[in-house]
Design an enzyme around this catalytic site. Structure first.
Site, PDB file in Angstrom:
ATOM      1  N   GLY A  63      30.975  43.331  46.227  1.00  0.00           N
ATOM      2  CA  GLY A  63      31.050  43.599  44.797  1.00  0.00           C
ATOM      3  C   GLY A  63      31.993  42.620  44.129  1.00  0.00           C
ATOM      4  O   GLY A  63      32.706  41.859  44.794  1.00  0.00           O
ATOM      5  N   LYS A  64      31.959  42.609  42.800  1.00  0.00           N
ATOM      6  CA  LYS A  64      32.838  41.717  42.066  1.00  0.00           C
ATOM      7  C   LYS A  64      33.304  42.394  40.796  1.00  0.00           C
ATOM      8  O   LYS A  64      32.621  43.251  40.239  1.00  0.00           O
ATOM      9  CB  LYS A  64      32.135  40.400  41.742  1.00  0.00           C
ATOM     10  CG  LYS A  64      30.786  40.550  41.059  1.00  0.00           C
ATOM     11  CD  LYS A  64      30.068  39.218  40.977  1.00  0.00           C
ATOM     12  CE  LYS A  64      28.671  39.387  40.381  1.00  0.00           C
ATOM     13  NZ  LYS A  64      27.943  38.125  40.310  1.00  0.00           N
ATOM     14  N   GLY A  65      34.495  42.016  40.374  1.00  0.00           N
ATOM     15  CA  GLY A  65      35.075  42.610  39.178  1.00  0.00           C
ATOM     16  C   GLY A  65      35.764  41.562  38.334  1.00  0.00           C
ATOM     17  O   GLY A  65      35.547  40.357  38.514  1.00  0.00           O
ATOM     18  N   ALA A  68      38.659  40.001  40.772  1.00  0.00           N
ATOM     19  CA  ALA A  68      38.488  39.797  42.206  1.00  0.00           C
ATOM     20  C   ALA A  68      37.042  39.948  42.643  1.00  0.00           C
ATOM     21  O   ALA A  68      36.180  40.419  41.899  1.00  0.00           O
ATOM     22  CB  ALA A  68      39.359  40.802  42.956  1.00  0.00           C
ATOM     23  N   ARG A  69      36.829  39.526  43.866  1.00  0.00           N
ATOM     24  CA  ARG A  69      35.573  39.798  44.570  1.00  0.00           C
ATOM     25  C   ARG A  69      35.908  40.558  45.842  1.00  0.00           C
ATOM     26  O   ARG A  69      37.011  40.416  46.369  1.00  0.00           O
ATOM     27  CB  ARG A  69      34.838  38.492  44.904  1.00  0.00           C
ATOM     28  CG  ARG A  69      34.337  37.762  43.667  1.00  0.00           C
ATOM     29  CD  ARG A  69      33.386  36.642  44.020  1.00  0.00           C
ATOM     30  NE  ARG A  69      32.704  36.168  42.820  1.00  0.00           N
ATOM     31  CZ  ARG A  69      31.509  35.606  42.815  1.00  0.00           C
ATOM     32  NH1 ARG A  69      30.859  35.438  43.954  1.00  0.00           N
ATOM     33  NH2 ARG A  69      30.949  35.207  41.692  1.00  0.00           N
ATOM     34  N   ASP A 179      40.631  56.016  36.051  1.00  0.00           N
ATOM     35  CA  ASP A 179      39.336  55.313  35.988  1.00  0.00           C
ATOM     36  C   ASP A 179      38.326  55.971  36.930  1.00  0.00           C
ATOM     37  O   ASP A 179      37.676  55.303  37.733  1.00  0.00           O
ATOM     38  CB  ASP A 179      39.513  53.834  36.333  1.00  0.00           C
ATOM     39  CG  ASP A 179      38.285  52.997  35.954  1.00  0.00           C
ATOM     40  OD1 ASP A 179      37.503  53.449  35.090  1.00  0.00           O
ATOM     41  OD2 ASP A 179      38.108  51.905  36.521  1.00  0.00           O
TER      42      ASP A 179
END
Length: 637
Positions: A63-65, A68-69, A179
């Site tokens: 995943g990625k944000g 970061a990854r 969150d």
């Protein structure tokens, strides 16, 4: 991975989309970046911790944000696998950025609970910071939700109990998560839930000391957060109520087309409770989604609610529940073929109830879509459990030696994500270069023949997604990923496994193993024929000269549109409110044709290059912009 407070650009990007819809288990990437930040150095295949000398081999991207990854990594010395959050040093060059990451590491390091993602260790080199976490091989609740759309009450109780256990632990330690959303609930190999992503977590403060920042995921924000009164434990409870609603109903309670409207609905606590919910589920959701934080149930009161105390919670869920409704009851006596036939024949009446119950009367409105807008994603992509893999191998073996003709899964077949990305780039390029215009250019009087979807029915709560093509072929993409279609005036059956291996049979020589699936396709075909209108007419040259039928690879539903991706790179988008449609397909060579079907069911076809040069009406431009944004969310997942 790192949710952040909303910038103006982020608010704009959220206006037309559900932010959880196409992202991976990580939040969306921040759009405001300097040019230098766009330059990404490729992560080395082997990463070495200079202090310990341990080497880690990079695996697939998880995943990625925004910051970061996350990669799968394996310790070469003992083959232990981790989920590793990789943060480029360039993204933490400022003191407050580095402090944020250090705080997240220190907080997560202090947590030890069965239902919290385990923190292992971290180190950094000149390029990146590496945070090693427990690997949850079955991804997240967001992925299960995308595949299933809605879960059953026993499943929701199963997951909620584990979430509440983790939340009680955090709150007792004076920590707020801030969150909570489907993408932050990870599922391990044993189907156990782990709460993760502590990028926004904070220490619980007194009411006076609380930070008034609006941060989190829009659809799950509590009223007091939007009113800048700060986060409390009650804010996490509110988000939990939104999670419960989403899992049971298929979409977040306050989701709208516009972010401002969503915030208004949240502040006014304006949402609806579908009649499909059980009375106890309705009461619990209502008791949690209270405007005044003091009026909300506590975590202990939630567990003491009738929803939990007067119904059973499974001790464990089968891995198959990630993609289909689980069988949670004791096995029943095996049914006779006659009884099985009676059961499947109930599909027609069930389908009618399902369709009528989820839309305005289609006979009055004359629409061809059989369900109202929901949020769902289904794919013919491979499933990865051993049982499903064996099932595919078994099916493949059973067809050998029959009258079927077969072709191996081809590397030439593009993936749904590749098709979506290609369409996004084409439409984006067209939109960015087209001049302002008040009307559409002259359309083509006749186009080369192409295949598109004229009718469809969503019965994925039980079987799959059915559709009829303009050449009268009918197909169903089943929930488990296989695909069966009736072609050549129903004289030929095409069957595709999840590994893209195709089989073709004469309809009168179909293997016994496929008879049940064909029966479902027949029933859906009859239903569409008898109950649904054609989606419009396209003035093509002789349709019989069209190429062979395309195969549906993936379908995606938002609250506003249905998207279908085909193996011949055709993209079709059906809008619910006015029943307009956009079809993008190859015309010849590298040329593309865009067809717009109006609410009057009149079609207009244009070479994409013409729209790019001449521009188009605001009506068409707005729809194209929505499609581009939707595809961007999908390809970023």
């Amino acid at each position: 991975m790192d949710s952040v407070c909303f910038t103006t650009a982020q608010r704009m990007s959220c206006k037309m989309m559900n932010p959880d819809l196409f992202k991976s288990s990580q939040p969306a990437v921040k759009p405001n970046r300097s040019k230098s930040e766009h330059v990404k150095t490729e992560l080395a295949q082997v990463v070495v911790d200079a202090k310990t000398g341990r080497s880690y081999c990079k695996g697939k991207l998880l995943g990625k944000g925004g910051f970061a990854r996350c990669y799968e990594m394996t310790d070469i010395s003992n083959n232990k696998m981790y989920a590793v959050k990789v943060i480029p040093q360039s993204r933490v060059s400022k003191p407050h950025q580095r402090e944020k990451i250090i705080n997240e590491i220190e907080l997560h390091k202090s947590l030890q609970h069965k239902h919290v993602v385990k923190f292992s260790h971290h180190f950094e080199d000149q390029d990146n910071i590496y945070i090693f976490l427990e690997l949850c091989s079955r991804k997240s609740l967001a992925h299960i939700w995308k595949a299933r759309h809605t879960l059953t009450d026993p499943e929701v109780r199963y997951y909620l109990r584990q979430i509440i256990s983790a939340l009680k632990y955090l709150h007792n330690k004076g920590i707020l998560h801030r969150d909570l959303k489907l993408g932050n609930f990870f599922i391990n190999e044993n189907m156990e839930l782990r709460l993760g992503d502590f990028g926004l977590a904070a220490k619980l403060e007194t009411v006076e000391q609380r930070k008034k920042t609006i941060c989190g995921t829009p659809n799950y924000l509590a009223p007091e957060v939007l009113n800048r009164q700060g986060h409390g434990t009650e804010s996490d409870v509110w988000s939990l109520g939104c999670v419960m609603y989403t899992l049971l109903c298929g979409n977040p309670p306050f989701e709208t087309l516009d972010l401002k409207e969503t915030y208004k609905c949240i502040k006014e606590v304006r949402f609806s409770l579908p009649s499909s919910l059980t009375p106890s589920a309705q009461k619990l959701i209502s008791a949690v989604l209270q405007k005044n934080p003091c009026d909300r149930l506590t975590l202990d009161q939630i567990l003491a609610h009738d929803y939990f105390t007067k119904a059973s919670t499974p001790e464990k869920l089968p891995p198959s529940s990630c993609v289909m409704v689980p069988e949670l009851n004791p096995p029943t006596v095996e049914k006779t073929p006659c009884e099985e036939k009676d059961d499947i024949s109930k599909l027609v009446s069930g389908m009618v109830k399902h369709s009528i119950g989820r839309q305005m009367s289609y006979k009055t409105m004359g629409v061809n879509e059989a369900t109202s807008p929901t949020v769902q994603l289904a794919s013919s992509g491979p499933l990865d459990t051993p049982a499903e893999e064996e099932s595919r191998k078994s099916a493949s073996r059973s067809f050998k030696g029959t009258v079927a003709s077969s072709t191996d899964g081809s590397d030439d077949i593009p993936s749904p994500s590749a098709i979506a990305e290609s369409a996004m780039k084409l439409l984006n390029s067209c939109l960015s270069s087209m001049p302002a215009a008040s009307r559409n250019p002259p359309c083509l009087s006749k186009t080369k023949p192409f295949i598109w979807v004229t009718k469809w029915v969503d019965y994925s709560n039980k079987y799959g997604f059915g559709y009829q093509l303009s050449n009268q072929n009918v197909g169903v993409l089943f929930n488990e990923g296989t695909h069966l279609s009736l072609c050549d005036q129903k004289r030929t059956v095409r069957y595709c496994l999840t590994n893209n291996k195709h089989f073709s049979f004469p309809a009168d020589a179909l293997p016994e193993k496929l008879q049940s699936q064909k029966h479902i396709v027949d029933l859906m075909a009859n239903y569409m024929e008898q109950n649904l209108m054609e989606g419009g007419e396209i003035n093509c040259e002789d349709q019989t000269s069209a190429t062979s039928s395309p195969l549906l690879l993936q379908w995606i539903k938002t609250d506003h549109a249905l998207v279908m991706l085909f193996d011949n790179q055709t993209l079709q988008v059906n809008f619910y409110t006015d029943h307009t449609k956009i079809i993008l397909c190859k015309s010849s060579g590298s040329s593309y044709l865009l067809t717009f079907i109006s609410k009057e069911r009149v079609s207009y076809s244009y070479p994409l290059s013409m729209l790019s040069e001449w521009g188009c009406s605001a009506e068409l431009r707005q729809r194209l912009q929505y499609v581009v944004q939707l595809l961007q969310h999908y390809t970023n997942a």
